[in-house]
Structure formats: C-alpha cells, structure tokens
Design an enzyme around this catalytic site. Sequence first.
Site, PDB file in Angstrom:
ATOM      1  N   VAL A   1     -10.778  -7.131 -11.669  1.00  0.00           N
ATOM      2  CA  VAL A   1     -10.921  -5.820 -10.910  1.00  0.00           C
ATOM      3  C   VAL A   1     -11.620  -4.655 -11.548  1.00  0.00           C
ATOM      4  CG1 VAL A   1      -8.653  -6.475  -9.828  1.00  0.00           C
ATOM      5  CG2 VAL A   1      -8.624  -5.144 -11.844  1.00  0.00           C
ATOM      6  N   TYR A   2     -11.933  -4.921 -12.950  1.00  0.00           N
ATOM      7  CA  TYR A   2     -12.555  -3.962 -13.393  1.00  0.00           C
ATOM      8  C   TYR A   2     -14.024  -3.894 -12.638  1.00  0.00           C
ATOM      9  CZ  TYR A   2      -9.184  -3.620 -17.119  1.00  0.00           C
ATOM     10  OH  TYR A   2      -8.026  -3.657 -17.731  1.00  0.00           O
TER      11      TYR A   2
END
Length: 389
Positions: free
Chosen positions: A116-117
């Site tokens: 998700v980064y």
Amino acid sequence: RRSVAQTHTSMLLMLLGLSAIEPQPPASALITRRSTLAGKVLLGAGLVPALFSPEQAASSLVSPPASLVLPPIGVGAWAWGDSLFWGYDSKNDAQLQELFEYVSSTPNAFFDTAEVYGFGRSETLIGDFERRSGRRVSVASKFAALPWRTSRQDVVKACEASLRRMKRGSMELYQIHFPNAWANAAYWDGLADCYDKGLVQNVGVSNYGADAVNAVSEVLSARGIPLFSNQIQYSLLYPYANQNGLKQRCDELGVKILAYSPLGLGLLSGKYSKDRLPTGPRAQLATAFFTDNEAGANQLVEEVKKVADNHGGTPSQVAINWCIAKGTTPIPGSRSLRQAKDNLGALSWKLDASEVASLDAAAARIKPLVAASPFPAKDVFTGLKMFDS
C-alpha cells in the site's frame, strides 16, 4: 487526536474509499475461516479467546532460520511513493537512489516496504534501485488485510504481486500489515503457504497485540514455521508495548520487534515545535503533542536534547538509540542521504542506563495521543483480541 498508527490507517482507508464504520463480515468469511488449518486450531469445538499461554506458545516455536540477520537499524520506505501523506515527487527519485546506494553498502542492509505504500510504488523503487546497484539487500513487505480479502490465497497472490513489482523471486520477510475484524486465521495459513512455496524466507505480523502474537505463533509452529517478527509503533511518544505486556510477550516467544515510526513521525527529530509544525496530516498530531501536551512535550524535548548534547549527537539519534536500548530494531523513514547518514550515525554511540531511565521518565509524562484503536480490537468470530495498544 490521532496516534501514528491511527493516522496511517485512516489515510489508507481514505485512499481506498473506505469509511471508518464498524465492519460487517462477508458471508463467506466464516466458511473461509473454518476451512483453514488456523481456523481449526482457533475454533476447535467452539473454543474461543483464551487460546494459548505464553509458555505453551514458546515451547512449540521453531527456531528462526539464519537467512535474515537484522541490522541494528533498518530503513522504512513508507514515504517512497506516498504523495498524499509524505508529499512524494518522482523528481526526487534520484535522492532516494542515492540513499539506497549508501545504505546498501552497509552490513545487512534492511528495507521495509508494503504493497500500500504509494500503491506499489515503494516496492517498485526498491526493486529498481537494487538492480541498478547490483547489491542484494534484505527486503520486508506487507500484506494489507483489507475487508474483502478473506482467504489464504489472497495472501499468496498479494505476495506474488509484490515480488513482481520488485522483480524478485523471493523476499526475506513477509508480514500481515494489520489485523482484520475477520479472516485473520486464513491470513496466517496464507503466510505459511508463501513460506512453503519459497516466496519468502521468513514471516511476520504487524500491529498485533499479545494474544494475537500467541495465536499466530502457535498456528505457524504447527506447520514448522517460526514467527520471525511483529512490527509495531514504538517510540518515546508511543511506548505502550512496554506497559501492556506486548513487548514482554514478544520477548518470551523470541519474536523480534521492528519499531516503526521511532521518531514519532519526525516530532522527536528536533525540527518541529509549537510554533513550527510539519505540513500536511502530521500537523494534527504535532498540535496534539506540542500544544495539548505542552508541559510534558517541553520536558521530553529538553531531555532528548540534553542527551544528544552529551554525546555530540542529534535528537533523532537519541530516539533511535532508545529503541535499540529496549532491544528492538528501529526502522526510521529516510528520504534523503542526509537523513540516512544521521540515522545510522546513532550507531557511533550508546545510551547508558541512567539516560534510558531519564528518557523513560520524561516519556511517561506525555498524555496518550490516541483516542481510539485504529485497528479492530477483536476477531468477530473467535473473540481473539487482535490489537491492544
């Protein structure tokens, strides 16, 4: 008022279009849970939460393999690709690569990222930098336990996608990023499947409470796989793992603690004050610290500065060394070579016992910056306590 973890999760949910309402499990979740090995261990004949004592869990754990040797300090790559929270700009990729080149030349270089980064951008950058440098580093990534992901196959597929982004055949550590309100046991089977398939060398969790660490350790050990680590928010601003039994439980089980946000999202770096706040979402947390906790904040900042001056170091190095003194591996975020060098400069000196005690006392004066649990407190099917900070 938000903790680092709450801010992190809320931003993630906002990015993904999720609201902060009480989650309702999909109809398939119970079936999925009962179909997994972990579900059988957890549910048994209708048995719920009082799962395993620390002694039982510790006695059945498998010794971690020697393939991953953690350095004293790793690098957190949340900011690599995150434009909303951290203001990422691809024009600065050259700075990130310069940082990578420097850190990768140090012994046992370790980078922590997640799918998700930057929606995969962080993983992609690490893979690109690794190939350009020609140096193999240790990489940890994380599976996002989102509500619609309810099967062990979801973990395997996400792991494979992360490896594709990094153009790797395997990674050194794969973790469950945070607990879900359901399907947690399915995720543990998914971690074990990733391990058995050779996709990962070690498995871990993140943001798990003491009871959840016990449970996942037991389930993985039933398949001959050790739980390597629990990545948690841990700093002078968020020392609650010392108080609620979580750190003690991890230590008893031989589970390493990776300390994320050891600088309190930069609030312990010496760069900010009541009159000089960070921009973006961090401003709210800074206001809660410097204004709502003004007396305690001033005392902690002064104590950190005093210790730094004693060693010719920086406030960031004090915060990092406090985490190291507590037996954890801090993974501060870095976005420039200057930050990386400053962080690693903490290794040139150590806190003594009296300094640790004085920092502990100053940190104890800070009122909690958390209003509510940012993660599901319990698994709705088993009643297992998942998060307790």
